[in-house]
Design a protein around this motif. Structure first.
Motif, mmCIF file in Angstrom:
data_model
loop_
_atom_site.group_PDB
_atom_site.id
_atom_site.type_symbol
_atom_site.label_atom_id
_atom_site.label_comp_id
_atom_site.label_asym_id
_atom_site.label_seq_id
_atom_site.Cartn_x
_atom_site.Cartn_y
_atom_site.Cartn_z
ATOM 1 N N ARG A 257 0.820 -1.205 0.000
ATOM 2 C CA ARG A 257 0.000 0.000 0.000
ATOM 3 C C ARG A 257 0.860 1.263 0.000
ATOM 4 N N ASP A 320 8.523 -3.340 5.585
ATOM 5 C CA ASP A 320 7.073 -3.399 5.757
ATOM 6 C C ASP A 320 6.537 -1.977 5.901
ATOM 7 N N ASP A 322 3.616 -0.875 6.511
ATOM 8 C CA ASP A 322 2.712 -0.669 7.645
ATOM 9 C C ASP A 322 3.501 -0.404 8.929
ATOM 10 N N SER A 329 3.617 7.662 13.303
ATOM 11 C CA SER A 329 2.247 8.130 13.530
ATOM 12 C C SER A 329 2.213 9.486 14.228
ATOM 13 N N THR A 337 -5.483 5.793 1.784
ATOM 14 C CA THR A 337 -4.685 4.581 1.612
ATOM 15 C C THR A 337 -4.904 4.080 0.191
#
Length: 346
Positions: A257, A320, A322, A329, A337
């Motif tokens: 993503r 990764d 994610d 964050s 997304t």
């Protein structure tokens, strides 16, 4: 890296892909409008935007315009040429023969053009490239020039890549002029490619319009900013400005993503976030470790190259995304997304 400097700029910290960055626009196309087989769209994009590199970058290089470039490229080059001529007049060895020939072209490596779907099913066009051969030549030339200046003034550094131009010096003035020009060229390069891709899509979707203002951001560049009450030259390499409310793009890999983000203006990071997943291993290690079967499985559902030439760009060669997003964050909020369905690589 994020490097603030006072009274100097380090050219090697910016690197040679000056102005490399991302651009994305949301379109009026919906997921359900796309054909089941996306090979034709990928092929049309590949035909419309020169990509890759052949002939050692020579006359027959498929990564440059082999015929007259599109009108939009010629128009943008007309606005850029005087600045280029000014730099090269002072530094002839920094010149590159493909200023116009590379404007609106993708390049190689991790540069890409993608069609993506967001969480609502809207189709986005997203692309990644920089200032191409001319920016590389500027970067390489001035990095060596800075090293020469260190030797000339008997300045010993722990690493020669820390060579710098002191503010106010002739080298500093010339480098700022060159790097600023290359950053403008990189923005224009992405804009021309975006025009080309949207023109391709309009052949299939004649009513296409863009429905969100384009995000066009660098992640290899230097700018003058104020942090902690001081004026500094802030070099971001592999990093994106994330000032409060500022939109940015953080891509994943060919099978992961990507994200449209909004900066939170975290002062401890110099209002910066990462520019993407980042490599988990070298290109050679990826080629050694992964097979074509691995790559095909990792890019299932994505219309993209599935050949030995892109094994080093396979999703497993990257971290990764994610985990990367979770780790930052406090730097950005996720706005959209994106999941790619078409990926063009150089």
């Amino acid at each position: 890296s994020v490097i603030p400097t006072k009274g100097a700029i380090i050219p090697a910290a910016v690197g040679v892909d000056i102005g490399c960055g991302m651009m994305a626009v949301r379109t009026s196309i919906r997921a359900e409008h796309l054909p089941d087989n996306l090979f034709g769209i990928r092929s049309d994009i590949e035909a419309a935007v020169p990509h890759g590199r052949t002939d050692n970058g020579g006359r027959n290089d498929k990564g440059a315009w082999q015929v007259d470039p599109p009108t939009v490229a010629a128009e943008k080059w007309a606005g850029l040429k005087a600045g280029y001529d000014d730099v090269v007049a002072r530094h002839p060895k920094a010149g590159h023969p493909r200023g116009l020939g590379h404007l609106g072209t993708l390049g190689t490596g991790n540069h890409f053009i993608e069609l993506c779907l967001d969480e609502a099913g809207d189709v986005w066009v997203m692309l990644h490239s920089g200032s191409r051969g001319v920016g590389n030549r500027f970067g390489t030339y001035f990095i060596e020039r800075a090293k020469y200046e260190m030797r000339r003034w008997y300045i010993n550094l722990p690493d020669e890549d820390l060579a710098y131009f002191a503010e106010g010096s002739e080298g500093f003035i010339d480098y700022v002029r060159a790097v600023s020009w290359a950053q403008k060229y990189a923005l224009a390069n992405r804009e021309v490619m975006m025009d080309q891709v949207l023109a391709v899509l309009k052949r299939t979707f004649p009513d296409l319009v863009t429905t969100q203002h384009a995000v066009n951001c660098h992640h290899n560049y230097v700018s003058r900013e104020k942090h902690f009450g001081k004026d500094v030259y802030l070099t971001r390499k592999g990093a994106v400005s994330a000032k409060d409310g500022e939109l940015g793009i953080i891509p994943g890999s060919m099978g992961a993503r990507s994200f449209i983000v909004r900066g939170r203006g975290n002062p401890d990071s110099f209002c910066t976030c990462s520019h993407g997943a980042g490599r988990a291993m070298s290109r050679n290690e990826a080629k050694r470790r992964f097979t074509m079967a691995d790559h095909i499985a990792a890019t299932a559902g994505v219309e993209c190259r599935k050949d030995e030439g892109v094994i080093d760009e396979t999703p497993m060669a990257y971290k990764d995304i994610d985990a990367v997003m979770a780790a930052q964050s406090d730097l950005v909020d996720i706005v959209h997304t994106l999941r790619q369905v078409v990926c063009v690589k150089g």
